[in-house]
Write an enzyme that holds these catalytic residues in place. Structure first.
Site, short mmCIF file in Angstrom:
data_model
loop_
_atom_site.label_atom_id
_atom_site.label_comp_id
_atom_site.label_asym_id
_atom_site.label_seq_id
_atom_site.Cartn_x
_atom_site.Cartn_y
_atom_site.Cartn_z
N LYS A 34 -1.13 -1.16 -4.21
CA LYS A 34 -2.10 -0.17 -4.07
C LYS A 34 -1.55 1.29 -4.15
O LYS A 34 -0.97 1.82 -3.26
CB LYS A 34 -3.07 -0.24 -2.81
CG LYS A 34 -4.07 0.87 -2.38
CD LYS A 34 -4.78 0.52 -1.45
CE LYS A 34 -5.99 1.50 -0.91
NZ LYS A 34 -6.48 1.45 0.51
N TYR A 36 0.86 -1.16 -0.07
CA TYR A 36 0.01 -0.04 -0.03
C TYR A 36 0.87 1.22 -0.08
O TYR A 36 1.42 1.68 0.97
CB TYR A 36 -0.87 -0.20 1.20
CG TYR A 36 -1.95 0.94 1.26
CD1 TYR A 36 -2.11 2.17 0.29
CD2 TYR A 36 -2.80 1.08 2.62
CE1 TYR A 36 -3.21 3.18 0.55
CE2 TYR A 36 -3.78 2.28 2.74
CZ TYR A 36 -3.93 3.25 1.65
OH TYR A 36 -4.57 4.09 1.80
#
Length: 307
Positions: A163, A135
């Site tokens: 992400k 992320y």
């Protein structure tokens, strides 16, 4: 095996009025996600109020989700811990209780150097066989995972997806140019969802999908089928709602939207509190207007998806 593509909701955690897990409403929401056609379930992110959950509660959520989805989509757990040893322990426990993938944030609170961050990621990846999504959100978490850092992470085969939440969607193109399909790239910013998919993102880790799963999946499927104009009509309607995701009170905002669509409650865990006053009225106004003009969706589930 996780197929890193499609819409993966970062689901909210449902609580009762007396601050217990509300597994009845949680199941209702997860079933709505599945019916809409999502491609994975992500537990324990910011929207899931992970920092307030106990280890036992996280285990209950994993096991409950696995029971509900019955193998239809992967169940992924977010890891955002204070130390490397804690992160490894959470990853290994998640694997032991059946989670099928991990989403991994850089070290929390401490602003690690690039070398420290890469070392942290590698240590966790090497401690588990689960596939991992990194992320990358320097706006909120103050550490950017650069292209050079991802270069170093290619040696960990189970680090497979990103992400991408830098807010610079052209970074998707940079990642694709540099790594091809070595990493699957997801947009992590709701207000950049359609644009990111159009320029090549493989998927969308979404927030407002918690309240509007069908609309979110429809946009993804239409874009991937090349039907951009049809997707834009839904997205234009959706934007005022999607802006509720880019706020410090995104949890409260999205839970109010879940109330409007009948698949959630607004109970949050302290120190979060339900919205009040003028801001509550503003958010409800945005939601009410959207509900009055909610679009009729095409038969998005039967579109031929293009690569």
């Amino acid at each position: 095996m996780v197929q890193w593509e499609g819409v993966m909701p970062a689901v909210t955690t449902k609580f009762t009025a007396d601050d217990q897990l509300d597994l009845v409403m949680f199941e209702k929401n997860i079933r709505a996600q599945l019916e809409a056609g999502v491609h994975g379930i992500i537990l324990g992110g910011t929207l899931g109020e992970a920092s307030t959950l106990t280890r036992e509660e996280k285990e209950v959520l994993i096991k409950t989700s696995l029971s509900i989805v019955e193998g239809q989509v992967p169940v992924i757990i977010n890891i955002a811990e204070q130390s490397t040893s804690d992160a490894i322990a959470v990853a290994q426990h998640a694997e032991a209780v059946g989670a099928e993938g991990l989403m991994l944030l850089p070290p929390m609170r401490y602003k690690a150097t690039d070398f420290e961050t890469v070392t942290y990621f590698k240590a966790i990846a090497n401690s588990t066989s689960l596939p991992i999504m990194i992320y990358n959100n320097p706006v909120d978490y103050k550490i950017e995972v650069t292209l050079e850092m991802f270069d170093a992470l290619t040696e960990c085969e189970n680090i497979q997806a990103i992400k991408e939440s830098t807010r610079d969607i052209t970074n998707i193109i940079r990642l694709k140019n540099r790594f091809g399909d070595r990493f699957k790239v997801f947009t992590g910013v709701d207000t950049l969802g359609l644009e990111s998919l159009v320029i090549g993102a493989d998927g969308w880790v979404a927030g407002l999908v918690c309240a509007y799963p069908a609309e979110t999946v429809a946009i993804y499927e239409l874009v991937k089928a090349g039907k951009i104009e049809e997707a834009m009509k839904i997205y234009s309607w959706f934007i005022p709602l999607l802006e509720l995701d880019i706020s410090p009170q995104l949890v409260q905002n999205i839970k109010l939207a879940e109330v409007a669509t009948g698949i959630g409650t607004e109970h949050v865990r302290a120190p979060r509190l339900p919205l009040h006053g003028a801001e509550r009225a503003r958010v409800i106004g945005v939601i009410d207007k959207a509900m009055q003009n909610r679009p009729t969706l095409p038969d998005y589930k039967n579109l031929r998806t293009i690569a």
